[in-house]
Design an enzyme around this catalytic site. Sequence first.
Site, PDB file in Angstrom:
ATOM      1  N   ASN A 100       0.863  -0.849  -0.011  1.00  0.00           N
ATOM      2  CA  ASN A 100      -0.588  -0.099   0.084  1.00  0.00           C
ATOM      3  C   ASN A 100       0.847   1.292  -0.183  1.00  0.00           C
ATOM      4  O   ASN A 100       1.188   1.576   1.307  1.00  0.00           O
ATOM      5  CB  ASN A 100      -0.988   0.001   1.327  1.00  0.00           C
ATOM      6  CG  ASN A 100      -2.328   1.189   1.118  1.00  0.00           C
ATOM      7  OD1 ASN A 100      -2.147   1.636   0.328  1.00  0.00           O
ATOM      8  ND2 ASN A 100      -3.278   1.220   1.926  1.00  0.00           N
ATOM      9  N   SER A 101       1.131   1.352  -0.810  1.00  0.00           N
ATOM     10  CA  SER A 101       2.707   2.699  -0.904  1.00  0.00           C
ATOM     11  C   SER A 101       2.206   3.849  -1.701  1.00  0.00           C
ATOM     12  O   SER A 101       2.485   5.025  -1.730  1.00  0.00           O
ATOM     13  CB  SER A 101       3.684   2.567  -2.173  1.00  0.00           C
ATOM     14  OG  SER A 101       3.747   1.815  -3.446  1.00  0.00           O
ATOM     15  N   LYS A 102       0.842   3.529  -1.940  1.00  0.00           N
ATOM     16  CA  LYS A 102       0.261   5.583  -1.538  1.00  0.00           C
ATOM     17  C   LYS A 102      -0.861   5.650  -0.731  1.00  0.00           C
ATOM     18  O   LYS A 102      -2.226   6.349  -1.343  1.00  0.00           O
ATOM     19  CB  LYS A 102      -0.797   5.421  -3.056  1.00  0.00           C
ATOM     20  CG  LYS A 102       0.129   4.923  -4.559  1.00  0.00           C
ATOM     21  CD  LYS A 102      -0.392   5.063  -5.261  1.00  0.00           C
ATOM     22  CE  LYS A 102       0.576   4.977  -6.504  1.00  0.00           C
ATOM     23  NZ  LYS A 102       0.171   5.373  -8.014  1.00  0.00           N
ATOM     24  N   ASN A 103      -0.634   5.414   0.311  1.00  0.00           N
ATOM     25  CA  ASN A 103      -0.864   5.805   1.732  1.00  0.00           C
ATOM     26  C   ASN A 103      -0.784   6.880   2.610  1.00  0.00           C
ATOM     27  O   ASN A 103       0.964   6.941   2.900  1.00  0.00           O
ATOM     28  CB  ASN A 103      -0.936   4.957   3.001  1.00  0.00           C
ATOM     29  CG  ASN A 103      -1.805   4.689   3.617  1.00  0.00           C
ATOM     30  OD1 ASN A 103      -1.602   5.597   4.210  1.00  0.00           O
ATOM     31  ND2 ASN A 103      -2.841   3.657   4.575  1.00  0.00           N
ATOM     32  N   ASP A 160       7.056   2.254  -9.519  1.00  0.00           N
ATOM     33  CA  ASP A 160       5.838   3.201 -10.059  1.00  0.00           C
ATOM     34  C   ASP A 160       6.982   4.313  -9.856  1.00  0.00           C
ATOM     35  O   ASP A 160       7.021   5.075  -9.215  1.00  0.00           O
ATOM     36  CB  ASP A 160       4.877   3.219  -9.133  1.00  0.00           C
ATOM     37  CG  ASP A 160       3.596   4.124  -9.446  1.00  0.00           C
ATOM     38  OD1 ASP A 160       3.731   5.113 -10.612  1.00  0.00           O
ATOM     39  OD2 ASP A 160       2.905   4.226  -8.572  1.00  0.00           O
TER      40      ASP A 160
END
Length: 330
Positions: free
Chosen positions: A108-111, A144
């Site tokens: 969950n790297s876009k938290n 990404d």
Amino acid sequence: MESSEEDRGEPLSRMAEWRDVTPLPQDDGPNPVVPIAYKEEFRETMDYFRAIYKADERSPRALRLTQRAIHLNHGNYTVWHFRRLVLEALNTDLDEELDFIQRIASSNSKNYQLWHHRRWVIERLGSNARAKELHLIKNILSLDAKNYHAWSHRQWVLQALGGWEDELDYCQQLLEQDIFNNSAWNQKYFVVTRSPFLGGLTAMRASEVRYSVEAVVANPNNECPWRYLRGLYKDDIESLVNNREISSVCSKVINTKNNYIFALKMLLDLLCYGFQPCQEFRDAVVALWTSDTHPLDPDLATAICDILEHVDSLRASYWIWRKNKLPVAA
């Protein structure tokens, strides 16, 4: 030590260390319209969390409970906030906390809460964490390249902890891999304008213009270098208008009669800023007009708007608006 991944399956009500805590259920009022059907593990965990949060218990078991709650909902900002209070109270090893954050980030790297928490940790670790942090962000961006959170965090690390020395080379490497990477172009501009080692925008302008012009020639339909060129002349429009490299690349691209939309946009801006074109520019623009129904307007800026209205149809209304905003020729 915090609980392992395996420990999370055991109900808290069966664990001896929680027997003295009375869970605090969520208060949805007497007649909830659409009650949420929480899973039992989530409901129980949050009931216990509310209890220790209300009691402001900053203990090792409270820290373990926040880990459990975060695994069930990575975006619960109240849990993350309380975890920071507990970490500070316990004077916990923050290197271990970075490992915990990384395990969460792997899925969950876009938290937002995760990155805010990471910044809090790095602020306390200081410059010793710089190299590891920059390397970590590189790894995330390799998966990404447009991860906004990673880029934003990287810029903060550079400003707070340093590490500027190799950053321009890193941007160049990313652009060699993908010249359309707008995030890398943005980072390049950030480094050129903020690095304490490069001398600022004025000192770097000539070499950056050359780099951008080469990128334009290679890919005229790539909007990034065109935008970058404009940014290089922020607050110095006169120098933009007087730079023959920029007007020349516009002419070169327009004369190819292929992928010329961004070149026309740049030329239009130059004209609005006072650029005086030679006959070569007029001839190149006229050659793009293919309509037999009416002749092209003799005013070059108006002619460019007419052409863009047809070839950039998605923004046709914008180009009509731009044309109506042009100063009336004397």
